[in-house]
Scaffold this motif. Sequence first.
Motif, mmCIF file in Angstrom:
data_model
loop_
_atom_site.group_PDB
_atom_site.id
_atom_site.type_symbol
_atom_site.label_atom_id
_atom_site.label_comp_id
_atom_site.label_asym_id
_atom_site.label_seq_id
_atom_site.Cartn_x
_atom_site.Cartn_y
_atom_site.Cartn_z
ATOM 1 N N PHE A 10 0.852 -1.190 0.000
ATOM 2 C CA PHE A 10 0.000 0.000 0.000
ATOM 3 C C PHE A 10 0.887 1.238 0.000
ATOM 4 N N ILE A 11 0.321 2.333 -0.472
ATOM 5 C CA ILE A 11 1.000 3.626 -0.408
ATOM 6 C C ILE A 11 0.265 4.487 0.605
ATOM 7 N N LEU A 12 0.976 4.916 1.634
ATOM 8 C CA LEU A 12 0.402 5.794 2.646
ATOM 9 C C LEU A 12 0.515 7.232 2.171
ATOM 10 N N GLU A 13 -0.607 7.893 2.130
ATOM 11 C CA GLU A 13 -0.646 9.285 1.693
ATOM 12 C C GLU A 13 -1.041 10.157 2.866
ATOM 13 N N GLU A 14 -0.238 11.180 3.147
ATOM 14 C CA GLU A 14 -0.531 12.011 4.319
ATOM 15 C C GLU A 14 -1.581 13.068 3.989
ATOM 16 N N PHE A 15 -1.350 14.308 4.255
ATOM 17 C CA PHE A 15 -2.307 15.381 4.008
ATOM 18 C C PHE A 15 -1.975 16.047 2.671
ATOM 19 N N PHE A 79 6.505 8.594 10.086
ATOM 20 C CA PHE A 79 6.324 9.950 9.571
ATOM 21 C C PHE A 79 7.560 10.536 8.892
ATOM 22 N N PRO A 80 8.792 10.258 9.352
ATOM 23 C CA PRO A 80 9.954 10.859 8.688
ATOM 24 C C PRO A 80 10.030 10.590 7.194
ATOM 25 N N VAL A 81 9.427 9.484 6.727
ATOM 26 C CA VAL A 81 9.422 9.196 5.299
ATOM 27 C C VAL A 81 8.184 9.773 4.641
ATOM 28 N N ILE A 82 7.050 9.723 5.328
ATOM 29 C CA ILE A 82 5.793 10.157 4.730
ATOM 30 C C ILE A 82 5.791 11.656 4.467
ATOM 31 N N PHE A 83 6.134 12.438 5.480
ATOM 32 C CA PHE A 83 5.969 13.885 5.359
ATOM 33 C C PHE A 83 6.951 14.543 4.378
ATOM 34 N N PRO A 84 8.244 14.217 4.394
ATOM 35 C CA PRO A 84 9.112 14.873 3.405
ATOM 36 C C PRO A 84 8.813 14.449 1.967
ATOM 37 N N LEU A 85 8.477 13.156 1.746
ATOM 38 C CA LEU A 85 8.280 12.640 0.401
ATOM 39 C C LEU A 85 6.833 12.686 -0.060
ATOM 40 N N GLY A 86 5.894 12.800 0.887
ATOM 41 C CA GLY A 86 4.483 12.848 0.522
ATOM 42 C C GLY A 86 3.819 11.496 0.452
ATOM 43 N N LYS A 87 4.600 10.427 0.451
ATOM 44 C CA LYS A 87 4.020 9.085 0.423
ATOM 45 C C LYS A 87 5.062 8.074 0.881
ATOM 46 N N VAL A 171 -3.729 3.037 -2.747
ATOM 47 C CA VAL A 171 -3.316 4.259 -2.042
ATOM 48 C C VAL A 171 -4.229 4.459 -0.835
ATOM 49 N N ILE A 172 -3.647 4.464 0.364
ATOM 50 C CA ILE A 172 -4.405 4.678 1.594
ATOM 51 C C ILE A 172 -4.398 6.173 1.915
ATOM 52 N N PRO A 173 -5.566 6.829 1.912
ATOM 53 C CA PRO A 173 -5.607 8.274 2.201
ATOM 54 C C PRO A 173 -5.478 8.545 3.696
ATOM 55 N N HIS A 174 -4.366 8.119 4.244
ATOM 56 C CA HIS A 174 -4.138 8.243 5.682
ATOM 57 C C HIS A 174 -2.640 8.214 5.912
ATOM 58 N N PHE A 175 -2.184 8.584 7.131
ATOM 59 C CA PHE A 175 -0.748 8.565 7.398
ATOM 60 C C PHE A 175 -0.316 7.297 8.127
ATOM 61 N N PHE A 176 -1.248 6.355 8.353
ATOM 62 C CA PHE A 176 -0.898 5.031 8.840
ATOM 63 C C PHE A 176 -2.017 4.072 8.465
ATOM 64 N N CYS A 177 -1.770 2.778 8.619
ATOM 65 C CA CYS A 177 -2.762 1.764 8.272
ATOM 66 C C CYS A 177 -3.794 1.669 9.386
ATOM 67 N N ASN A 264 -17.032 6.712 5.122
ATOM 68 C CA ASN A 264 -17.433 8.119 5.133
ATOM 69 C C ASN A 264 -16.434 8.965 5.911
ATOM 70 N N ARG A 265 -16.220 10.174 5.449
ATOM 71 C CA ARG A 265 -15.465 11.207 6.158
ATOM 72 C C ARG A 265 -14.038 10.769 6.483
ATOM 73 N N LEU A 266 -13.346 10.181 5.499
ATOM 74 C CA LEU A 266 -11.974 9.748 5.744
ATOM 75 C C LEU A 266 -11.059 10.933 6.022
ATOM 76 N N ASP A 267 -11.315 12.065 5.348
ATOM 77 C CA ASP A 267 -10.496 13.253 5.601
ATOM 78 C C ASP A 267 -10.664 13.731 7.030
ATOM 79 N N SER A 268 -11.908 13.748 7.524
ATOM 80 C CA SER A 268 -12.156 14.147 8.914
ATOM 81 C C SER A 268 -11.541 13.146 9.876
ATOM 82 N N ASN A 269 -11.611 11.847 9.519
ATOM 83 C CA ASN A 269 -10.995 10.815 10.361
ATOM 84 C C ASN A 269 -9.500 11.051 10.509
ATOM 85 N N ARG A 270 -8.878 11.533 9.442
ATOM 86 C CA ARG A 270 -7.438 11.743 9.459
ATOM 87 C C ARG A 270 -7.054 12.805 10.486
#
Length: 310
Positions: A10-15, A79-87, A171-177, A264-270
Motif C-alpha cells: 500500500f501507499i500511505l498518503e498524508e495530508f 512519519f519521517p518518510v511520509i511527510f518529506p516525500l508525501g508518500k 493508495v491509503i488516504p491516511h498517514f498510517f494503516c 465516510n469522512r476519511l479526511d475528517s478521520n485523518r
Amino acid sequence: MGNVTTVQEFILEEFPAIQHLGKILFMVHLLAYLASTIGNALIVTITCADSRLHTPMYFFLSTFSFVECGVVSAIIPKFPVIFPLGKQTISFPSCFIQTFVFLFLGAACFFLIAVMSLDRYVAICKPLHYPTIMNLKTCFLLVTACFALAFPLISGLVVKVSQLSFCGPHVIPHFFCDLSPLIHLSCSDTRSVEMLAFVLTSFILLTSLLITLIAYSNIIVTILRFPSAREKQKAFSTCSSHLIVLSLMYGSCVFIYVKRKQMNRLDSNREAALVNTVVTPLLNPVIYTLRNKKVHRALRETMCGMKISR
C-alpha cells in the motif's frame, strides 16, 4: 469465488493539501514523538524507582504510560518518510500488523481508563476498604484482563479485514494503516465486516465509557457529601487529570470508529486520528504530572540525586 488479493503493498498518503510543508511537519512530529516517548517513559521510570509511588493509582498510570509509548511507536516513526516525500510504501503484512498493534494497544488503553476510574471510585467512595480491595494481586489481574479482553476482539477483527479482497487501488488516504481506509480500499462486499467493526469498536468504547461514567457519578455524589471545601477540592483534583485525558481519547475515537459506514469522512478521520495518535499521548504526561505533587517531589529528588552522584 474466493477472496482474491493482487495488492502486495500500500501507499500511505498524508495530508495532500499541505504536502509543501513536508519538512516542517516532519520536524514537528519528530519532536512530538520524542517528547511523548520521553514523557511517558519518565512516568514509568519514576513510578518504578520511587517506593512512595508504589500504589495502585501510580501502577495503573505507569501501565497506561507504557501502553501509550507503544501506540506512538507503532505510528509516528513512519512519519519521517511520509511527510518529506508525501508518500510511503508499506507491505501488505506490515500494514495489517501496524493496524493490529495500534488497535490492540488502543483498546487496552480504553479498558485501562475504565480500570483507573474504578480505582478512583474505590479510593474515594470506599477509602477504608481500599487497601484490601486494591491489593497487588487485584491490580495485576485487572491489567491482565485489559490486555486479555482486547486481544481476541481486535485480532478477530483484523484477521477478518485481512481476508477481504484487495485488487486496487492501493493508495491509503491516511498517514498510517487504520481500519476505515483499509475497508474502504477493499473490492469485496464489506457490509458484514463494517457491521462487525461497528459492533466491536462500539463495545470497547461504550463499555469502558459506561464503567467510567458510573464510577465518576458515584465519585461526584460522594465528594459533594464531604463536609470540608478543602476535602472536596483535593478529591476533585485527583480526578481532574483523568477526566481531561479520557475526554480527549473518547472524543476522537468515537468520532472515528463508532459509525456504520466506515468509508465516510476519511479526511475528517485523518484529523481526528492525528489528535488521537500525536496530541493525546503528548499531553498525557503533562496532564498527569502538572498538578501531581508526589510526582513533582519524586522527579525533583531524582534529579537532585543524579547531580549529587556526578
